[in-house]
Design an enzyme around this catalytic site. Sequence first.
Site, PDB file in Angstrom:
ATOM      1  CB  CYS A 180      -1.788   4.194   9.361  1.00  0.00           C
ATOM      2  SG  CYS A 180      -3.084   4.774  10.486  1.00  0.00           S
ATOM      3  NE  ARG A 212      -3.810   0.536   2.161  1.00  0.00           N
ATOM      4  CZ  ARG A 212      -4.535   1.056   3.134  1.00  0.00           C
ATOM      5  NH1 ARG A 212      -4.593   0.461   4.321  1.00  0.00           N
ATOM      6  NH2 ARG A 212      -5.190   2.190   2.953  1.00  0.00           N
TER       7      ARG A 212
END
Length: 287
Positions: free
Chosen positions: A245, A188
């Site tokens: 995040c 990611r």
Amino acid sequence: MAQPLATPLISADDLLARHGTPGWPVVLDCSFDLADVNAGEAAFAARHLPEARYAHLDRDLCGQKTTRGPVDGGRHPLPTREAFAATLARWGVHASTPVVAYDAQGGPYAARAWWLLRWMGHAEVAVLDGGLAAWQSAGGPLEEGATPHASVAQGYPLRPSGMPTIDASSLLADPGATLLIDARAPERFRGEVEPLDTQAGHIPGARNRFFKDNLEASGRFRASTELRRVFEGFGAAPERIAHYCGSGVTACQNLLAMEAAGLRGSALYPGSWSEWSADADRPIARS
């Protein structure tokens, strides 16, 4: 009188030694599943630590999402300090109550609760190292069903924050002043996949530390000396580091790991990638 907690982590053996004594803390079960938001609460009803309260990520550990999408605050915005104070009072937490948070997913949701309590200026809070599995391995008893508890009549006091935050405008205004550490999975971070947010990639200049890499195979945190070596290896003082995040949750586990290593003072970017990537005017990096 309750005994002080050795923050930020407490072992299952140390917590078990408190069971049945005046030192038993308010325990928060923070177990959660992003793919099934009811799963954690259902698991809590089936089994949980003695006298635990359930802390739901969306209802208790987050604030109201903006009606305009995830631009302001991200997918899991912080609650207001007033709202979280009311939640703490409902759980029976007052200013000097020891609190232990745990989950069954490797600690990210418990770390979010830990960070929020520290953000509220609450010192007596720790995360159960290894979570539910460690408690069971230590022979700790479990209960089922809801836990009745009395709220704190006088409420929880609003005190100065114990944890710093940073916002997108500050990061954009002086991008070289802060070292960003991204807690998402490497694929990611590199922008190869993006299952949740509007665009793939990462904030330019950020470095990657997957939050699960802070754990041993047992699910317990790695030794403090190893964690210190890893985070010092990024080459910046803790006060110059900010964590993010996808939505400001798993980044708290990196903050917890740094504190366990004796590295205090880093900030959280609460909106994280879900906020940053929702604005097409913000720069994005890949690879």
